[in-house]
Design a protein around this motif. Structure first.
Motif, PDB file in Angstrom:
ATOM      1  N   ALA A 155     -11.564  -8.825  38.985  1.00 30.21           N
ATOM      2  CA  ALA A 155     -12.016  -7.679  39.779  1.00 30.21           C
ATOM      3  C   ALA A 155     -12.976  -6.808  38.973  1.00 30.21           C
ATOM      4  O   ALA A 155     -14.034  -6.393  39.469  1.00 30.21           O
ATOM      5  N   SER A 156     -12.634  -6.534  37.731  1.00 28.12           N
ATOM      6  CA  SER A 156     -13.445  -5.646  36.895  1.00 28.12           C
ATOM      7  C   SER A 156     -14.779  -6.281  36.529  1.00 28.12           C
ATOM      8  O   SER A 156     -15.835  -5.637  36.612  1.00 28.12           O
ATOM      9  N   VAL A 157     -14.748  -7.549  36.123  1.00 29.48           N
ATOM     10  CA  VAL A 157     -15.983  -8.240  35.738  1.00 29.48           C
ATOM     11  C   VAL A 157     -16.919  -8.372  36.933  1.00 29.48           C
ATOM     12  O   VAL A 157     -18.134  -8.145  36.829  1.00 29.48           O
ATOM     13  N   GLY A 158     -16.360  -8.732  38.091  1.00 28.83           N
ATOM     14  CA  GLY A 158     -17.196  -8.879  39.278  1.00 28.83           C
ATOM     15  C   GLY A 158     -17.888  -7.586  39.663  1.00 28.83           C
ATOM     16  O   GLY A 158     -19.085  -7.580  39.991  1.00 28.83           O
ATOM     17  N   LEU A 159     -17.164  -6.474  39.619  1.00 28.51           N
ATOM     18  CA  LEU A 159     -17.775  -5.189  39.963  1.00 28.51           C
ATOM     19  C   LEU A 159     -18.842  -4.799  38.943  1.00 28.51           C
ATOM     20  O   LEU A 159     -19.864  -4.205  39.297  1.00 28.51           O
ATOM     21  N   TRP A 172     -20.780 -22.577  25.023  1.00 24.76           N
ATOM     22  CA  TRP A 172     -19.961 -21.528  25.620  1.00 24.76           C
ATOM     23  C   TRP A 172     -19.551 -20.513  24.552  1.00 24.76           C
ATOM     24  O   TRP A 172     -19.311 -20.864  23.399  1.00 24.76           O
ATOM     25  N   THR A 173     -19.446 -19.259  24.968  1.00 25.93           N
ATOM     26  CA  THR A 173     -18.851 -18.222  24.127  1.00 25.93           C
ATOM     27  C   THR A 173     -17.391 -18.085  24.531  1.00 25.93           C
ATOM     28  O   THR A 173     -17.088 -17.819  25.697  1.00 25.93           O
ATOM     29  N   VAL A 174     -16.474 -18.284  23.593  1.00 29.82           N
ATOM     30  CA  VAL A 174     -15.042 -18.295  23.891  1.00 29.82           C
ATOM     31  C   VAL A 174     -14.387 -17.083  23.242  1.00 29.82           C
ATOM     32  O   VAL A 174     -14.515 -16.874  22.029  1.00 29.82           O
ATOM     33  N   HIS A 175     -13.681 -16.282  24.064  1.00 31.78           N
ATOM     34  CA  HIS A 175     -12.952 -15.124  23.553  1.00 31.78           C
ATOM     35  C   HIS A 175     -11.486 -15.257  23.932  1.00 31.78           C
ATOM     36  O   HIS A 175     -11.142 -15.425  25.098  1.00 31.78           O
ATOM     37  N   GLU A 176     -10.634 -15.171  22.931  1.00 36.31           N
ATOM     38  CA  GLU A 176      -9.186 -15.215  23.138  1.00 36.31           C
ATOM     39  C   GLU A 176      -8.684 -13.791  23.372  1.00 36.31           C
ATOM     40  O   GLU A 176      -9.010 -12.878  22.608  1.00 36.31           O
ATOM     41  N   VAL A 177      -7.895 -13.597  24.432  1.00 38.82           N
ATOM     42  CA  VAL A 177      -7.428 -12.253  24.778  1.00 38.82           C
ATOM     43  C   VAL A 177      -5.928 -12.294  25.047  1.00 38.82           C
ATOM     44  O   VAL A 177      -5.358 -13.341  25.356  1.00 38.82           O
ATOM     45  N   SER A 178      -5.292 -11.145  24.931  1.00 41.41           N
ATOM     46  CA  SER A 178      -3.883 -11.002  25.295  1.00 41.41           C
ATOM     47  C   SER A 178      -3.792 -10.110  26.525  1.00 41.41           C
ATOM     48  O   SER A 178      -4.728  -9.367  26.840  1.00 41.41           O
ATOM     49  N   VAL A 179      -2.656 -10.168  27.221  1.00 37.32           N
ATOM     50  CA  VAL A 179      -2.526  -9.430  28.475  1.00 37.32           C
ATOM     51  C   VAL A 179      -2.482  -7.920  28.262  1.00 37.32           C
ATOM     52  O   VAL A 179      -2.634  -7.161  29.226  1.00 37.32           O
ATOM     53  N   ASP A 180      -2.274  -7.476  27.021  1.00 38.91           N
ATOM     54  CA  ASP A 180      -2.299  -6.036  26.752  1.00 38.91           C
ATOM     55  C   ASP A 180      -3.588  -5.623  26.040  1.00 38.91           C
ATOM     56  O   ASP A 180      -3.682  -4.524  25.492  1.00 38.91           O
ATOM     57  N   ALA A 181      -4.590  -6.499  26.065  1.00 37.68           N
ATOM     58  CA  ALA A 181      -5.855  -6.197  25.398  1.00 37.68           C
ATOM     59  C   ALA A 181      -6.655  -5.176  26.196  1.00 37.68           C
ATOM     60  O   ALA A 181      -6.488  -5.030  27.415  1.00 37.68           O
ATOM     61  N   ASP A 182      -7.533  -4.470  25.505  1.00 33.89           N
ATOM     62  CA  ASP A 182      -8.450  -3.526  26.142  1.00 33.89           C
ATOM     63  C   ASP A 182      -9.607  -4.323  26.734  1.00 33.89           C
ATOM     64  O   ASP A 182     -10.486  -4.800  26.009  1.00 33.89           O
ATOM     65  N   LEU A 183      -9.593  -4.487  28.055  1.00 28.73           N
ATOM     66  CA  LEU A 183     -10.597  -5.327  28.699  1.00 28.73           C
ATOM     67  C   LEU A 183     -12.006  -4.795  28.476  1.00 28.73           C
ATOM     68  O   LEU A 183     -12.951  -5.573  28.298  1.00 28.73           O
ATOM     69  N   ALA A 184     -12.172  -3.474  28.482  1.00 27.70           N
ATOM     70  CA  ALA A 184     -13.509  -2.904  28.278  1.00 27.70           C
ATOM     71  C   ALA A 184     -14.054  -3.286  26.906  1.00 27.70           C
ATOM     72  O   ALA A 184     -15.227  -3.652  26.764  1.00 27.70           O
ATOM     73  N   GLY A 185     -13.200  -3.208  25.885  1.00 22.82           N
ATOM     74  CA  GLY A 185     -13.639  -3.587  24.551  1.00 22.82           C
ATOM     75  C   GLY A 185     -13.939  -5.065  24.446  1.00 22.82           C
ATOM     76  O   GLY A 185     -14.913  -5.478  23.798  1.00 22.82           O
ATOM     77  N   VAL A 186     -13.107  -5.888  25.087  1.00 23.62           N
ATOM     78  CA  VAL A 186     -13.337  -7.334  25.081  1.00 23.62           C
ATOM     79  C   VAL A 186     -14.666  -7.660  25.749  1.00 23.62           C
ATOM     80  O   VAL A 186     -15.458  -8.459  25.247  1.00 23.62           O
ATOM     81  N   TRP A 187     -14.929  -7.023  26.885  1.00 24.33           N
ATOM     82  CA  TRP A 187     -16.169  -7.303  27.615  1.00 24.33           C
ATOM     83  C   TRP A 187     -17.396  -6.853  26.824  1.00 24.33           C
ATOM     84  O   TRP A 187     -18.408  -7.554  26.775  1.00 24.33           O
ATOM     85  N   ARG A 203     -22.881 -18.803  29.239  1.00 22.30           N
ATOM     86  CA  ARG A 203     -21.518 -19.194  29.570  1.00 22.30           C
ATOM     87  C   ARG A 203     -20.522 -18.418  28.711  1.00 22.30           C
ATOM     88  O   ARG A 203     -20.663 -18.356  27.489  1.00 22.30           O
ATOM     89  N   LEU A 204     -19.527 -17.845  29.373  1.00 23.02           N
ATOM     90  CA  LEU A 204     -18.508 -17.056  28.685  1.00 23.02           C
ATOM     91  C   LEU A 204     -17.139 -17.436  29.217  1.00 23.02           C
ATOM     92  O   LEU A 204     -16.946 -17.557  30.427  1.00 23.02           O
ATOM     93  N   VAL A 205     -16.180 -17.624  28.305  1.00 21.73           N
ATOM     94  CA  VAL A 205     -14.791 -17.902  28.678  1.00 21.73           C
ATOM     95  C   VAL A 205     -13.900 -16.834  28.062  1.00 21.73           C
ATOM     96  O   VAL A 205     -13.952 -16.597  26.852  1.00 21.73           O
ATOM     97  N   LEU A 206     -13.109 -16.182  28.899  1.00 23.27           N
ATOM     98  CA  LEU A 206     -12.029 -15.319  28.427  1.00 23.27           C
ATOM     99  C   LEU A 206     -10.733 -16.063  28.701  1.00 23.27           C
ATOM    100  O   LEU A 206     -10.403 -16.335  29.858  1.00 23.27           O
ATOM    101  N   VAL A 207     -10.011 -16.409  27.666  1.00 23.60           N
ATOM    102  CA  VAL A 207      -8.821 -17.235  27.816  1.00 23.60           C
ATOM    103  C   VAL A 207      -7.615 -16.509  27.241  1.00 23.60           C
ATOM    104  O   VAL A 207      -7.688 -15.884  26.175  1.00 23.60           O
ATOM    105  N   VAL A 208      -6.503 -16.571  27.970  1.00 21.15           N
ATOM    106  CA  VAL A 208      -5.267 -15.928  27.520  1.00 21.15           C
ATOM    107  C   VAL A 208      -4.786 -16.600  26.236  1.00 21.15           C
ATOM    108  O   VAL A 208      -4.781 -17.832  26.121  1.00 21.15           O
ATOM    109  N   SER A 254     -19.862  -9.834  26.117  1.00 20.80           N
ATOM    110  CA  SER A 254     -21.083  -9.917  26.916  1.00 20.80           C
ATOM    111  C   SER A 254     -22.321 -10.048  26.053  1.00 20.80           C
ATOM    112  O   SER A 254     -23.342 -10.590  26.484  1.00 20.80           O
ATOM    113  N   GLY A 255     -22.251  -9.586  24.807  1.00 24.15           N
ATOM    114  CA  GLY A 255     -23.392  -9.748  23.923  1.00 24.15           C
ATOM    115  C   GLY A 255     -23.619 -11.185  23.521  1.00 24.15           C
ATOM    116  O   GLY A 255     -24.725 -11.574  23.155  1.00 24.15           O
ATOM    117  N   GLY A 256     -22.561 -11.994  23.635  1.00 36.63           N
ATOM    118  CA  GLY A 256     -22.695 -13.384  23.241  1.00 36.63           C
ATOM    119  C   GLY A 256     -23.336 -14.261  24.273  1.00 36.63           C
ATOM    120  O   GLY A 256     -23.588 -15.436  24.027  1.00 36.63           O
TER     121      GLY A 256
END
Length: 406
Positions: free
Chosen positions: A264-268, A383-398, A356-361, A402-404
């Motif tokens: 939802a956040s990325v799409g908006l 592809w740019t691959v970013h590993e994230v956790s469910v309590d991660a700060d999505l804004a910081g991850v993005w 190409r960007l992948v955000l993977v749990v 996104s620069g990659g």
């Protein structure tokens, strides 16, 4: 089914006392005791008749502001109960129950002494889980003047309420999109010549007929004309909705809900950046939203209100859809579990100039080796691959990720 009045403890006590007194009078043959006992038994029945015949009538209006909120955001319910038939019933208590997922029942006292009298009440609700809800729990409760009976009447007034996935405001991508011709957006790179032609630097395989000689002479660099229609960015967002990769905990799937919120956040964010965004889930269901549509935000969030995990075992159907993209489109994949098979499917959609960007749990320790294999495959395919956790700060991850894909 219509509810019936309920006797109060006072009624039950009166009936028990009347029955005992009547039994005693009959046993003693004393009529002076029987008649008062009969009166005690019949009095609650007369009160019941008044409750049924003289009950007040109301109309109810309910509004929710705003009618659509993100998960965890508050809303305000305003109800107005208006008397259409007054009653001497005394105190009337209203209860509006939004349901346990939205809040607790709200109570208010209503005036019912004259027709047209209106009583308004306001209370807060909060949708903690995305979904479509209907508030339809308005009830009035009143009793007779002697307190022998309590009658609860439900007044149907369904009011819809929508809770969308939680949306995290994301910063703009560091670089703008490339359009169908691979050109950067005009406002950032074009310059105006004497005749106001929009131009850019010459690139290999450009048609020599597009060379703009006045700008070339002025800048000392070979320049070509460009069209304003060159920037038509398109982005694909993939949601990994495979049920098998999202563990269920107490009736919920935390990783899936995090991915839905991220989608939802990325799409908006991409819509705000001017992209036409296509959503694809694991079953291959596709949903397109253009940035120039007036209701683009609502159109993007609406299918995410209802999206559920699917029975798909892999991302084959999703990648078949994504393979329809042209070579300049942006890909953002939000994946619940990355392994070699998933990476091979994603890599097969790759074209030479896609970003190409992948955000993977983040995987569990046992799944770490398979995750690293999948990461290596995707990195090898650009592809740019970013590993994230469910309590991660999505804004910081993005902001970092996104620069990659610039």
């Amino acid at each position: 089914m219509r509810s019936l009045p309920t006797p109060t403890p006072r009624t039950l006590a009166l009936w028990v006392g009347g029955a005992l007194l009547m039994t005693l009078g009959v046993a003693l043959g004393n009529q002076d005791v029987v008649w008062p006992a009969l009166f005690l038994v019949l009095l609650p029945l007369l009160a019941l008749l008044t409750v049924l015949v003289l009950r007040p009538h109301f109309t109810v209006e309910r509004t929710i502001t705003p009618p659509v909120v993100g998960a965890g955001e508050p809303a305000t319910v305003h109800t107005v109960a208006r008397v259409t038939r007054p009653s001497p019933a005394g105190t009337v208590v209203a209860e509006d129950d939004p349901g346990h997922r939205l809040g607790t029942p709200h109570h208010a006292r209503l005036e019912a002494s004259r027709a047209g009298q209106a009583t308004g009440t306001t209370y807060p609700i909060r949708g903690r889980h995305r979904g479509r809800y209907t508030l339809d729990g308005f009830r009035i409760r009143f009793s007779d003047l002697l307190g022998f009976w309590v009658h609860t009447v439900r007044l149907p007034q369904p009011t819809p309420f929508v809770v969308t996935p939680a949306v995290v405001p994301l910063p703009p991508a560091r670089a703008s999109a490339y359009g169908a011709t691979g050109e950067t957006p005009i406002p950032q790179t074009a310059i105006s010549g004497p005749d106001d032609a929009m131009v850019r630097e010459y690139q290999p395989r450009d048609d020599v007929r597009r060379i703009h000689w006045p700008s070339t002479a002025r800048s000392g660099t070979l320049m070509v004309r460009r069209e304003e229609a060159a920037w038509d960015p398109t982005a694909w967002v993939m949601l990994d909705s495979r049920a098998g990769v999202h563990d269920e905990e107490r009736g919920e799937r935390p990783t899936f809900e995090w991915l839905v919120s991220a989608v939802a956040s990325v799409g908006l964010r991409l819509l705000a950046d001017g992209y036409t965004v296509t959503l694809v889930d694991a079953s291959g269901t596709r949903h397109d939203v253009a940035a120039d549509r007036p209701a683009a935000r609502a159109e993007w969030l609406d299918p995410l209100v209802d999206v559920q995990v699917s029975a798909a075992l892999d991302l084959h159907e999703a990648t078949v859809r994504m393979a329809q993209a042209t070579s300049e489109h942006l890909f953002v994949a939000l994946v619940g579990l990355l392994d070699r098979g998933t990476a091979d499917l994603l890599a097969a959609t790759t074209a030479s100039r896609q970003r190409r960007l992948v955000l993977v749990v983040a995987p569990r320790p046992a799944a770490r080796p398979a995750f690293e294999d999948g990461r290596a495959i995707l990195v090898d395919h650009g592809w740019t691959v970013h590993e994230v956790s469910v309590d991660a700060d999505l804004a910081g991850v993005w902001e970092s990720a996104s620069g990659g894909v610039a």
